[in-house]
Enzyme design. Structure first.
Site, PDB file in Angstrom:
ATOM      1  N   GLU A 327       0.809  -1.223   0.000  1.00 57.54           N
ATOM      2  CA  GLU A 327       0.000   0.000   0.000  1.00 57.54           C
ATOM      3  C   GLU A 327       0.841   1.272   0.000  1.00 57.54           C
ATOM      4  O   GLU A 327       0.286   2.372  -0.158  1.00 57.54           O
ATOM      5  CB  GLU A 327      -0.927   0.015   1.225  1.00 57.54           C
ATOM      6  CG  GLU A 327      -2.032  -1.020   1.187  1.00 57.54           C
ATOM      7  CD  GLU A 327      -1.650  -2.353   1.822  1.00 57.54           C
ATOM      8  OE1 GLU A 327      -2.559  -3.089   2.237  1.00 57.54           O
ATOM      9  OE2 GLU A 327      -0.439  -2.668   1.885  1.00 57.54           O
ATOM     10  N   LYS A 438       0.094 -10.719  24.677  1.00 63.60           N
ATOM     11  CA  LYS A 438      -0.267 -10.056  25.925  1.00 63.60           C
ATOM     12  C   LYS A 438      -0.308 -11.102  27.026  1.00 63.60           C
ATOM     13  O   LYS A 438      -1.220 -11.934  27.085  1.00 63.60           O
ATOM     14  CB  LYS A 438      -1.610  -9.331  25.813  1.00 63.60           C
ATOM     15  CG  LYS A 438      -1.809  -8.314  26.934  1.00 63.60           C
ATOM     16  CD  LYS A 438      -2.901  -7.319  26.599  1.00 63.60           C
ATOM     17  CE  LYS A 438      -2.874  -6.137  27.565  1.00 63.60           C
ATOM     18  NZ  LYS A 438      -3.895  -5.122  27.214  1.00 63.60           N
ATOM     19  N   TRP A 443       2.727  -6.535  27.451  1.00 60.25           N
ATOM     20  CA  TRP A 443       3.020  -6.898  26.066  1.00 60.25           C
ATOM     21  C   TRP A 443       4.405  -7.530  25.932  1.00 60.25           C
ATOM     22  O   TRP A 443       5.369  -7.089  26.544  1.00 60.25           O
ATOM     23  CB  TRP A 443       2.954  -5.674  25.164  1.00 60.25           C
ATOM     24  CG  TRP A 443       1.580  -5.094  24.995  1.00 60.25           C
ATOM     25  CD1 TRP A 443       1.115  -3.915  25.485  1.00 60.25           C
ATOM     26  CD2 TRP A 443       0.475  -5.690  24.305  1.00 60.25           C
ATOM     27  NE1 TRP A 443      -0.202  -3.719  25.132  1.00 60.25           N
ATOM     28  CE2 TRP A 443      -0.621  -4.797  24.402  1.00 60.25           C
ATOM     29  CE3 TRP A 443       0.307  -6.886  23.605  1.00 60.25           C
ATOM     30  CZ2 TRP A 443      -1.853  -5.061  23.837  1.00 60.25           C
ATOM     31  CZ3 TRP A 443      -0.940  -7.152  23.043  1.00 60.25           C
ATOM     32  CH2 TRP A 443      -2.000  -6.244  23.158  1.00 60.25           C
TER      33      TRP A 443
END
Length: 538
Positions: A327, A438, A443
Site C-alpha cells: 500500500e 499479551k 506486552w
C-alpha cells in the site's frame, strides 16, 4: 494565482528520453535458463515502442489491465514501460500464491491480456478456462521445456514484436492516470488490489535516487533480487531507468549460489532482497569477490541483527534495513545513521542501528497512535500503531475492496505494525498488532524475541507466536529451525535468552522444526504456523 511553469505530467513516458539518448548505451542483463543475454537501453527502448504497437494491434483498450506472470527480466522491464506508457494498467501477479488466490486476482482485476514466462506456464494454464476476461495469452520463451498451449488466442512474444509497428510517439498520459496494479499477499484475508498512478510511481522512483535513501545513480549496477511481481520490485527498475544505472535481472535463476555469482560477474553495486533470500546467500559469499558492492538492502520483513552482522563480517558491508508495504509503493523507511550519531556509533552499534527500518523518506509522514487513540510521543520508547500518509500511499483499494479497517477517517493508512519513533525520526518495528503477545496484562514483542533467538550461531530461523494460557492469558511459543547437525535443544534456547530479554518473556515451550512456513513474499506465515502446531497437538 497559479505559477507560470510548464504543465508537463509526472508520468512514465518521461523516462524514454533518457533511455533513447543520455543512457542509450547502458545495459540490462538477464540470466535465462539457456544463458545470459544483454541489451542496451537504446535497444530496449525500441522494443518498448514495438510492444506498445503489439498492444494496439491486439486491441487492448485504454485502462485495461495487462497481467504479467514473469521473472525479473528484460522482457518484463519492457512491459513495465510499454503498458503504462500507452494508458493501460500493468498488473504484475505473484505466481507463488495459492491457485485460488491467483484465480481471484485475475478475475478481480478483469485482466484483458496475460503475458507469461514459459517456465511459469503450468501456473497460468488452468486460468484459461476459468477467467473469461482474458482474450490473449502471450508466451515469453525463457528456455523452459514446458509444453506450449495451442489455440488462436495464444501468441509468441518475440514473433509479435518482430511483426509490430513501433509507436513513434506516446500520447500524453495524465499523471493521475492508473499505471500499475499490485495485490497484497492476502495474509489477512483475500488479496486486495493497490492501484498506483503515474505520479506516485515517478515520485517513488525519485526518492530512491536521493542520497539519504538508496542514492541510486548512473554509476550503479542495480540487481533487484526482490521479484518484479512483488510491489514493482520495490520501484528499483524505474529508479534505475530514471538514473541511467545498469540493471542485472536474475530471471528464473534464483538459487543462492547463482545469485552471488551474478553479483560478482556483473560487478553489482546495489542489490535488494528479502531476509530469507539473504540468509540463503550467506554461505556462498565467503569466497566471492563483492568488492564492487556499496549497499545491500533487506526488506519485506524484520531484518535480524545477527544476519546483518554476519554480512558485515564476511563482506565488510552490513545488510541495511528498509520498511514498507504494498500500500506504500512500497518504500517508507530506509536505514541510515543520523548525522548526530555518525561519529559516536562504532562498529557493533552501527550494525544495530542499520538493522532498524530507519527514518522515513521525505515524502512520507508518520504518526504513532496509542491504544487510547492519542498520539504517542516520539521518544524511542513509547509505542503505538504506525500510520502513514503521503503522495505514494494508497487512499483506497481497487474495485471497492473492504477497507474500513485499513484507513482512518482523516485519510491515513493504518499499517498494522506497532512501532516506536525516536527524536531523529528513526522507526523501529516492535511487532504486528496481531502478533503481539499479551501475557499477564503486559506486552511481549515477538519480533524482539525472534531476533534474540536468531542471534544464536546454531539457529537458522525462528518465529514466535502466542498460545493460550489459563493463568496468563497468552504465552510465547518459540518455533526454531536449527542448523543441521547442531544438536540444539530447547534448553539451549532458553539458556541463551536468560539475561538477554526479561525473564517473564522467556518461552516455556520451544519447538524444533525442519522449516518454517512462509508466505509467497518470503515472510514467516504465522497463521499457517499456528494451524500446523494446533494440528500437531490434536
Amino acid at each position: 494565482m497559479h505559477g507560470l511553469m510548464q504543465d508537463r505530467p509526472l508520468s512514465l513516458p518521461m523516462l524514454m528520453d533518457g533511455m533513447e539518448h543520455r543512457f542509450s548505451r547502458k545495459h540490462v542483463t538477464t540470466e535465462r535458463l539457456s544463458g545470459t543475454v544483454s541489451a542496451s537501453y537504446g535497444e530496449v527502448a525500441d522494443r518498448i515502442r514495438r510492444l506498445a504497437g503489439v498492444l494496439d494491434h491486439l486491441g487492448v483498450p485504454a485502462g485495461a489491465r495487462v497481467g504479467t506472470f514473469g521473472w525479473n527480466s528484460q522482457r518484463h522491464l519492457e512491459l513495465y514501460m510499454a503498458v503504462p506508457c500507452t494508458g493501460r494498467v500493468l498488473h504484475t501477479i505473484n505466481h507463488r500464491l495459492f491457485t485460488e488466490d491467483i484465480a481471484h486476482i485475475v478475475d478481480d482485476a478483469a485482466d484483458d491480456v496475460l503475458f507469461v514466462d514459459r517456465s511459469i506456464l503450468d501456473v497460468v494454464r488452468p486460468l484459461l478456462d476459468t477467467c473469461p476476461s482474458v482474450r490473449h495469452l502471450i508466451v515469453m520463451d525463457d528456455g523452459s521445456p514446458a509444453e506450449l498451449p495451442s489455440g488462436p488466442r495464444v501468441h509468441d512474444y518475440e514473433s509479435l514484436l518482430a511483426g509490430a509497428r513501433p509507436v513513434e510517439a506516446f500520447e500524453p498520459v495524465g499523471e493521475r492516470t492508473a499505471a500499475a496494479l499490485c495485490y497484497t499477499s492476502g495474509t489477512t484475508g483475500r488479496p486486495k488490489g493497490v492501484l498506483y498512478d503515474h505520479r506516485s510511481i515517478v515520485l517513488h522512483a525519485m526518492t530512491l535516487l536521493m542520497a539519504d535513501t538508496f542514492a541510486i545513480s548512473e554509476d550503479d549496477t542495480v540487481m533487484p533480487v526482490v521479484p518484479m511481481f512483488h510491489v514493482n520490485a520495490w520501484g528499483l527498475p524505474y529508479a534505475a531507468l530514471m538514473a541511467g544505472a545498469n540493471l542485472v535481472m536474475p530471471g528464473p535463476v534464483m538459487s543462492p549460489d547463482r545469485l552471488v555469482r551474478g553479483m560478482e560477474e556483473h560487478r553489482v553495486t546495489f542489490a535488494a532482497a528479502v531476509a530469507t533470500v539473504w540468509r540463503g546467500m550467506l554461505p556462498h559469499i565467503t569466497d566471492a569477490d563483492l568488492g564492487s558492492v556499496r549497499r545491500l538492502v533487506s526488506g519485506g520483513g524484520a531484518l535480524p541483527e545477527s544476519l546483518s552482522r554476519a554480512f558485515q563480517e564476511r563482506t565488510g558491508l552490513p545488510l541495511t534495513s528498509s520498511w514498507g508495504m504494498t500500500e506504500t509503493s512500497p518504500l517508507v523507511c530506509s536505514a541510515r545513521i543520523p548525522s548526530e550519531d555518525a561519529h559516536s556509533l562504532t562498529g557493533s552499534d552501527r550494525v544495530t542501528a542499520l538493522a532498524a527500518p530507519g527514518p522515513p523518506t521525505m515524502l512520507c509522514s508518520l504518526r504513532l497512535v496509542a491504544e487510547d487513540g492519542s498520539l504517542a510521543p516520539r521518544d524511542g520508547r513509547h509505542r503505538g500503531e504506525l500510520q502513514v500518509a503521503g503522495p505514494t500511499i494508497a487512499a483506497a483499494y481497487f474495485g471497492g475492496a473492504p477497507h474500513a479497517a485499513a484507513f482512518t477517517e482523516d485519510g491515513w493508512l493504518r499499517t498494522g505494525d506497532v512501532a516506536t519513533i525516536d527524536h531523529h525520526g528513526v522507526v523501529r518495528i516492535v511487532d504486528r498488532t496481531k502478533d503481539l503477545i499479551k501475557s499477564g496484562g503486559e506486552w511481549i514483542s515477538s519480533v524482539e524475541l525472534e531476533n534474540a533467538i536468531m542471534a544464536m550461531p546454531d539457529v537458522l530461523e525462528a518465529a514466535v507466536i502466542a498460545v493460550p494460557d489459563d493463568k496468563w492469558g497468552e504465552r510465547p511459543l518459540a518455533c526454531v529451525v536449527p542448523l543441521p547437525d547442531s544438536g540444539l535443544t530447547a534448553q539451549d534456547v532458553r539458556r541463551h535468552l536468560s539475561g538477554r530479554v526479561a525473564k517473564w518473556w522467556i518461552p516455556e515451550r520451544v519447538v524444533m522444526l525442519d522449516e518454517l512456513p512462509k508466505t509467497a513474499s518470503g515472510k514467516f506465515a504465522k497463521a499457517a504456523l499456528r494451524q500446523l502446531l494446533i494440528a500437531g497437538s490434536g
